[in-house]
Design a protein around this motif. Structure first.
Motif, short mmCIF file in Angstrom:
data_model
loop_
_atom_site.label_atom_id
_atom_site.label_comp_id
_atom_site.label_asym_id
_atom_site.label_seq_id
_atom_site.Cartn_x
_atom_site.Cartn_y
_atom_site.Cartn_z
N PRO A 1 0.83 -1.21 0.00
CA PRO A 1 0.00 0.00 0.00
C PRO A 1 0.86 1.25 0.00
CG PRO A 1 -0.80 -1.59 1.61
CD PRO A 1 0.51 -2.12 1.10
N GLY A 2 0.44 2.22 -0.76
CA GLY A 2 1.20 3.45 -0.86
C GLY A 2 2.25 3.43 -1.94
N HIS B 1 7.24 0.09 9.17
CA HIS B 1 6.68 0.31 10.50
C HIS B 1 5.47 -0.57 10.78
CE1 HIS B 1 9.19 3.78 11.63
NE2 HIS B 1 9.14 4.10 10.34
N TYR B 2 4.71 -0.91 9.78
CA TYR B 2 3.50 -1.70 10.02
C TYR B 2 3.77 -3.20 10.00
CZ TYR B 2 0.34 2.30 9.87
OH TYR B 2 -0.33 3.47 10.17
N ASP B 3 4.94 -3.62 9.51
CA ASP B 3 5.24 -5.05 9.44
C ASP B 3 4.08 -5.79 8.76
OD1 ASP B 3 6.63 -7.41 9.75
OD2 ASP B 3 5.88 -7.78 11.77
N LEU B 4 3.84 -5.42 7.50
CA LEU B 4 2.64 -5.87 6.79
C LEU B 4 2.69 -7.35 6.45
CD1 LEU B 4 2.06 -2.88 4.34
CD2 LEU B 4 0.76 -3.42 6.39
N SER B 5 1.54 -7.95 6.51
CA SER B 5 1.30 -9.29 5.96
C SER B 5 0.16 -9.17 4.96
CB SER B 5 0.94 -10.28 7.07
OG SER B 5 1.98 -10.39 8.02
N ILE C 1 0.56 -14.61 3.61
CA ILE C 1 1.99 -14.58 3.30
C ILE C 1 2.59 -13.29 3.83
CG2 ILE C 1 1.78 -16.05 1.26
CD1 ILE C 1 1.82 -13.57 -0.47
N LYS C 2 3.91 -13.31 4.09
CA LYS C 2 4.64 -12.12 4.52
C LYS C 2 5.33 -11.44 3.35
CE LYS C 2 5.69 -10.84 8.14
NZ LYS C 2 5.17 -9.73 8.97
N GLN C 3 5.70 -12.22 2.33
CA GLN C 3 6.41 -11.67 1.19
C GLN C 3 5.41 -11.03 0.22
OE1 GLN C 3 6.64 -14.88 2.13
NE2 GLN C 3 8.57 -14.83 3.23
N GLU D 1 -0.71 -6.96 12.23
CA GLU D 1 -1.09 -7.49 13.53
C GLU D 1 -0.63 -6.58 14.67
OE1 GLU D 1 0.46 -11.40 13.84
OE2 GLU D 1 -1.00 -12.29 12.45
N VAL D 2 0.48 -5.88 14.46
CA VAL D 2 1.02 -5.02 15.52
C VAL D 2 0.03 -3.90 15.85
CG1 VAL D 2 2.92 -3.48 16.13
CG2 VAL D 2 3.37 -5.56 14.82
N TYR D 3 -0.56 -3.29 14.82
CA TYR D 3 -1.47 -2.16 15.02
C TYR D 3 -2.94 -2.55 14.87
CZ TYR D 3 2.55 0.96 15.04
OH TYR D 3 3.72 1.59 15.37
N ASN D 4 -3.20 -3.84 14.66
CA ASN D 4 -4.57 -4.33 14.52
C ASN D 4 -5.32 -3.54 13.45
OD1 ASN D 4 -6.78 -5.97 15.08
ND2 ASN D 4 -7.56 -4.61 16.68
N LYS D 5 -4.69 -3.41 12.30
CA LYS D 5 -5.28 -2.69 11.17
C LYS D 5 -5.29 -3.57 9.94
CE LYS D 5 -4.05 2.08 12.43
NZ LYS D 5 -5.37 2.68 12.27
N SER D 6 -6.26 -3.35 9.08
CA SER D 6 -6.33 -4.08 7.81
C SER D 6 -6.91 -3.18 6.75
CB SER D 6 -7.17 -5.36 7.95
OG SER D 6 -8.48 -5.05 8.35
N SER D 7 -6.53 -3.42 5.51
CA SER D 7 -7.00 -2.61 4.39
C SER D 7 -8.25 -3.24 3.78
CB SER D 7 -5.90 -2.52 3.34
OG SER D 7 -5.74 -3.77 2.67
N HIS D 8 -8.84 -2.50 2.84
CA HIS D 8 -9.86 -3.10 1.99
C HIS D 8 -9.15 -4.05 1.02
CE1 HIS D 8 -13.11 -0.64 3.48
NE2 HIS D 8 -12.39 0.46 3.29
N PHE D 9 -9.93 -4.97 0.44
CA PHE D 9 -9.35 -5.88 -0.54
C PHE D 9 -9.05 -5.13 -1.84
CE2 PHE D 9 -10.98 -9.24 2.18
CZ PHE D 9 -9.99 -10.19 2.05
N SER D 10 -8.02 -5.57 -2.51
CA SER D 10 -7.69 -5.02 -3.81
C SER D 10 -8.75 -5.42 -4.84
CB SER D 10 -6.32 -5.52 -4.27
OG SER D 10 -6.38 -6.93 -4.51
#
Length: 543
Positions: free
Chosen positions: A337-338, A348-352, A373-375, A398-407
């Motif tokens: 994202p971004g 910073h968000y350690d995205l999965s 997946i993490k990659q 998971e760190v910030y308990n946030k999720s995006s909308h689906f692509s």
């Protein structure tokens, strides 16, 4: 000597800030008993094992004493003991109490100043030990303050909130008496202090709502792009200045009212929104924003403040997705994202990523499968040939308990199964080889039979002319049975040969026979043997 005096029991030391109190229990019934204490301490530079009299705790008649003046080293180990005395008679020493002052000290109550104005309460908090020379708590900026407030009534409901050293308490009823108390804490040390004495104050009525002020101030943040929005209820011309304050300034005990700064690009604007992404220079701190509305008559009004904690306020946008297909795998490539330039989102968000994929067919019961997946690159196996697969991806932290909308959905069709064409090709080649192995010998046998039949029934060669002239008849194949008696043929040949011998020179005959052979008109082995027999017959007759 012997004594009936009992030793003091249950020795305790209570420490609040730098105030030290020694307390104990005495179970004896003796009168005119006094108590005296001794102490020693083990410092990093000294190791005093000799007991000394404890100042403030000599010949006291109560079961407690204050010895604050005696302790100056708050991180060293101290030992304390006490005994009873009656005239010249003394009791045995009590058990030794060991302590490190800093670890048993409690945080004292903070100081409070209150002011009621325009329907709100302004509060100013001073740290514990604010007016003391010696301090147990050196880093007073580490203090955080908890406020408990309630209406001064019989049905009071208590409300708790965190406040800064200088803060405003709003959302209060007008003309109402509120009571409150404040507690200082050190969260990193898991220490909670004592509450301040209770203070009560009466609120005033709030001024009539000024239509000039901006209302409903809110923040929209997506992929670290921050926008401030507000509503305008003023009917005449109005312009706005958006201001911000760095959050840590509110943690100080100084007045920060003059520390507000204008947001670049959001000065003297008429729009009701502002992009303030340029001021977010760090993700570890926080900011406060407000909107100043100004009329054409130079009158101004400030909106309520809103807090911005970048990584918490920001929302995660949907990732980008590209799909590709190979023989046996569905390849999924994810853009964070971004975009690729947004390092903050990635670091910073350690995205999965949550990947959903399914077969896009008319069967509505097709199962939607999911993998995390993490990659930013993933694969899906076990694909069905000639099938349309669709994929969409969601980013989450998971760190910030946030999720995006689906692509958005991306679909790709798998190629046909290559095993069946290979099987067909292999079958064809095998069959072709088998046919060739059978047809080649059969063809060769048929060809040989054809040659024999053709030679027998349709001979292509003719006997030489000199042989044909003998008797004036065609050569007869030796494979066929003669139509006439061979004896009669022989007699006819003899007659003909007799008549011809007189006319033909034998040498010329030999020459003619040789020419006939060279011309290749007749080469049958049986004919050759027949020619030899005819030659011998001719020679005998000539003799």
């Amino acid at each position: 000597g012997q004594t009936d005096l009992k030793s003091p029991q249950d020795i305790q030391v209570y420490v609040v800030n730098t105030n030290f109190t020694l307390r104990w229990k005495y179970t004896g019934n003796d009168s005119h008993v006094t108590f005296s204490a001794q102490y020693r301490f083990e410092g990093s530079e000294t190791n005093e094992t000799e007991w000394k009299e404890l100042p403030g705790c000599q010949n006291v008649t109560h079961t407690e004493c204050d010895f604050s003046s005696a302790i100056t080293e708050y991180y060293d180990t101290h030992h304390v003991r006490i005994r009873a005395r009656r005239r010249e008679e003394v009791s045995p020493w009590s058990s030794i109490f060991e302590m490190i002052p800093y670890f048993i000290a409690q945080i004292g109550p903070p100081g409070i100043e209150l002011q009621s104005i325009n329907g709100v309460i302004k509060i100013k908090v001073s740290p514990p030990e604010a007016n003391q020379v010696r301090k147990m708590w050196i880093a007073h900026l580490r203090f955080k303050y908890n406020l408990v407030i309630w209406e001064n009534s019989s049905n009071a409901e208590f409300r708790s909130q965190s406040i800064f050293p200088t803060d405003i308490i709003d959302d209060l009823a007008p003309d109402t008496t509120y009571c409150l108390k404040v507690q200082a804490t050190l969260p990193l040390d898991l220490q909670e202090g004592l509450f301040s004495p209770i203070h009560c104050i009466k609120t005033t009525r709030k001024a009539v709502n000024d239509l000039l002020c901006a209302t409903n101030v809110s923040i929209l943040a997506l992929n670290m792009k921050f926008h401030l929005h507000w509503n305008n209820q003023y009917k005449q011309h109005v312009s706005y200045n958006v201001q911000y304050l760095i959050g840590y300034l509110k943690k100080l005990y100084d007045d920060y009212s003059t520390k507000w700064l204008n947001v670049p690009g959001c000065e003297n604007i008429t729009d009701t929104q502002c992009n303030f992404s340029s001021i977010i220079t760090t993700t570890s701190g926080f900011y406060y924003l407000r909107v100043q509305a100004m009329s054409e008559y130079k009158r101004s009004c400030f909106s309520n403040e809103v807090k911005v904690d970048p990584l918490i306020t920001n929302e995660i946008g949907p990732p980008g997705v590209k799909v590709d297909i190979s023989d046996v795998l569905l390849h999924i490539q994810i853009s964070p994202p971004g975009g690729s330039e947004s390092d903050v989102m990635r670091d910073h968000y350690d995205l999965s990523y949550r990947v959903l994929y399914w077969k896009n067919s008319s069967n509505n019961e097709e199962e939607i499968k999911m993998k995390e997946i993490k990659q930013t690159i993933g694969t899906v196996s076990d694909l069905t040939p000639l099938t349309l697969y669709c994929v969409k991806v969601q980013a989450f932290s998971e760190v910030y308990n946030k999720s995006s909308h689906f692509s958005r959905e991306e679909c790709v069709k798998t190629p046909g199964d290559k095993i069946l064409p290979l099987i067909i090709l292999a079958t064809f080649l095998t069959t072709l080889i088998a046919v060739l192995l059978v047809a080649a010998p059969l063809g060769f046998a048929l060809y040989q039979a054809y040659k024999k039949i053709k030679c027998v029934f349709f001979p292509s060669c003719q006997p030489p002319l000199n042989i044909e002239g003998f008797g004036g008849q065609l050569f007869i194949s030796p494979y066929l049975s003669p139509t006439e008696d061979p004896i009669e043929n022989c007699s006819i040949i003899e007659i003909i040969m007799t008549e011809k011998v007189n006319e033909i020179d034998f040498k010329d005959y030999k020459h003619s026979k040789q020419s006939s052979r060279d011309s290749g008109n007749y080469s049958n082995d049986d004919d050759t043997s027949g020619s030899k027999v005819s030659q011998e017959t001719l020679e005998k007759e000539m003799v």
